[in-house]
Design an enzyme around this catalytic site. Structure first.
Site, PDB file in Angstrom:
ATOM      1  N   LYS A  11       0.828  -1.214   0.000  1.00  0.00           N
ATOM      2  CA  LYS A  11       0.000   0.000   0.000  1.00  0.00           C
ATOM      3  C   LYS A  11       0.867   1.272   0.000  1.00  0.00           C
ATOM      4  CE  LYS A  11      -3.965  -2.227   2.232  1.00  0.00           C
ATOM      5  NZ  LYS A  11      -4.964  -2.118   3.320  1.00  0.00           N
ATOM      6  N   TYR A  51     -12.471  -1.467  -3.686  1.00  0.00           N
ATOM      7  CA  TYR A  51     -12.977  -1.639  -2.316  1.00  0.00           C
ATOM      8  C   TYR A  51     -14.500  -1.487  -2.242  1.00  0.00           C
ATOM      9  CZ  TYR A  51      -8.356  -1.936  -0.147  1.00  0.00           C
ATOM     10  OH  TYR A  51      -7.104  -2.343   0.251  1.00  0.00           O
ATOM     11  N   ASN A 114      -2.051   0.341   6.588  1.00  0.00           N
ATOM     12  CA  ASN A 114      -1.560  -0.889   7.219  1.00  0.00           C
ATOM     13  C   ASN A 114      -0.671  -1.727   6.297  1.00  0.00           C
ATOM     14  OD1 ASN A 114      -3.576  -1.841   5.616  1.00  0.00           O
ATOM     15  ND2 ASN A 114      -4.753  -2.849   7.229  1.00  0.00           N
ATOM     16  N   HIS A 117      -2.160  -5.373   1.602  1.00  0.00           N
ATOM     17  CA  HIS A 117      -3.464  -6.029   1.438  1.00  0.00           C
ATOM     18  C   HIS A 117      -3.221  -7.511   1.256  1.00  0.00           C
ATOM     19  CE1 HIS A 117      -7.497  -6.889  -0.114  1.00  0.00           C
ATOM     20  NE2 HIS A 117      -6.897  -7.626  -1.045  1.00  0.00           N
ATOM     21  N   GLU A 128      -9.717 -10.255  -7.303  1.00  0.00           N
ATOM     22  CA  GLU A 128      -8.770  -9.147  -7.107  1.00  0.00           C
ATOM     23  C   GLU A 128      -7.573  -9.262  -8.041  1.00  0.00           C
ATOM     24  OE1 GLU A 128     -10.067  -8.634  -2.421  1.00  0.00           O
ATOM     25  OE2 GLU A 128      -8.076  -9.394  -2.883  1.00  0.00           O
TER      26      GLU A 128
HETATM   27  P1  GDP Z   1      -8.159  -6.496   5.790  1.00  0.00           P
HETATM   28  O1  GDP Z   1      -8.840  -7.665   5.122  1.00  0.00           O
HETATM   29  O2  GDP Z   1      -7.292  -6.906   6.961  1.00  0.00           O
HETATM   30  O3  GDP Z   1      -7.400  -5.627   4.808  1.00  0.00           O
HETATM   31  O4  GDP Z   1      -9.305  -5.600   6.442  1.00  0.00           O
HETATM   32  P2  GDP Z   1     -10.747  -5.134   5.898  1.00  0.00           P
HETATM   33  O5  GDP Z   1     -11.149  -5.903   4.682  1.00  0.00           O
HETATM   34  O6  GDP Z   1     -11.669  -5.145   7.075  1.00  0.00           O
HETATM   35  O7  GDP Z   1     -10.528  -3.603   5.506  1.00  0.00           O
HETATM   36  C1  GDP Z   1      -9.956  -3.224   4.280  1.00  0.00           C
HETATM   37  C2  GDP Z   1      -8.988  -2.094   4.529  1.00  0.00           C
HETATM   38  O8  GDP Z   1      -9.717  -0.942   5.018  1.00  0.00           O
HETATM   39  C3  GDP Z   1      -7.959  -2.338   5.642  1.00  0.00           C
HETATM   40  O9  GDP Z   1      -6.861  -3.108   5.234  1.00  0.00           O
HETATM   41  C4  GDP Z   1      -7.583  -0.933   6.035  1.00  0.00           C
HETATM   42  O10 GDP Z   1      -6.692  -0.340   5.094  1.00  0.00           O
HETATM   43  C5  GDP Z   1      -8.928  -0.221   5.952  1.00  0.00           C
HETATM   44  N1  GDP Z   1      -9.642  -0.232   7.249  1.00  0.00           N
HETATM   45  C6  GDP Z   1     -10.177  -1.305   7.906  1.00  0.00           C
HETATM   46  N2  GDP Z   1     -10.779  -0.945   9.059  1.00  0.00           N
HETATM   47  C7  GDP Z   1     -10.620   0.414   9.130  1.00  0.00           C
HETATM   48  C8  GDP Z   1     -11.040   1.385  10.093  1.00  0.00           C
HETATM   49  O11 GDP Z   1     -11.670   1.083  11.099  1.00  0.00           O
HETATM   50  N3  GDP Z   1     -10.716   2.688   9.823  1.00  0.00           N
HETATM   51  C9  GDP Z   1     -10.006   3.061   8.694  1.00  0.00           C
HETATM   52  N4  GDP Z   1      -9.726   4.359   8.510  1.00  0.00           N
HETATM   53  N5  GDP Z   1      -9.622   2.160   7.775  1.00  0.00           N
HETATM   54  C10 GDP Z   1      -9.896   0.863   7.985  1.00  0.00           C
END
Ligand code: GDP
Length: 141
Positions: A11, A51, A114, A117, A128
């Site tokens: 990222k 997303y 973070n 991905h 994806e």
């Molecule tokens: P992943 O599968 O671990 O990537 O997590 P998710 O699918 O739940 O979320 C997708 C991406 O959205 C994450 O990798 C983060 O970059 C972002 N994200 C997830 N939760 C949060 C949150 O609570 N706040 C913010 N600002 N970004 C988030």
């Protein structure tokens, strides 16, 4: 049946801080083969498409801004049990909860920025991967 491929992105935070090489090294040392690799930059609309499953979430607009804020590296990876093993290698979404030694623990700045991905299912890994790569761009032997 589990397939042997997953999809990842390094990222914008991780690429921008010069951590792409270290992250790719960890990925290779964990036994993943790189089948496709691309440096690119998403515009906001494309990040939004990628997303789209999160569009009802409160952080969706922030996530689209962040994912279009700088270059990313997209890759398709191969290994037995690729999806689950890669999720283990990257650690929890929130780096504060990520295990020691995981990519997110080492390189992520926040729950949003973070570092990497990783697909959460075989089905999504395929979707994806196809979002970024045509069949001709994927090593297949
Ligand atoms: P992943 O599968 O671990 O990537 O997590 P998710 O699918 O739940 O979320 C997708 C991406 O959205 C994450 O990798 C983060 O970059 C972002 N994200 C997830 N939760 C949060 C949150 O609570 N706040 C913010 N600002 N970004 C988030």
């Amino acid at each position: 049946m589990a397939t042997n491929r997953t999809f990842t992105m390094i990222k914008p935070d991780a690429f921008g801080e010069g951590n792409a090489g270290a992250i790719l090294k960890m990925i290779e040392e964990a036994g993943f083969n790189i089948l496709a690799l691309k440096l690119t930059k998403l515009d906001k609309a494309t990040a939004g498409k990628f997303y789209a499953v999160h569009k009802e979430r409160p952080f969706y607009m922030d996530l689209c801004d962040y994912m279009s804020s700088g270059p990313i590296i997209a890759a398709i990876l191969e290994k037995d049990n690729a999806v689950a093993d890669f999720r283990k290698l990257i650690g929890a979404t929130n780096p504060k909860e990520a295990e020691e030694g995981t990519i997110r623990k080492l390189f992520a700045k926040s729950i949003e920025a973070n570092a990497v991905h990783g697909s959460d299912s075989d089905e999504n890994a395929k979707i994806e991967g196809s979002f970024f790569f045509s069949e001709l761009e994927i090593i297949n032997d």
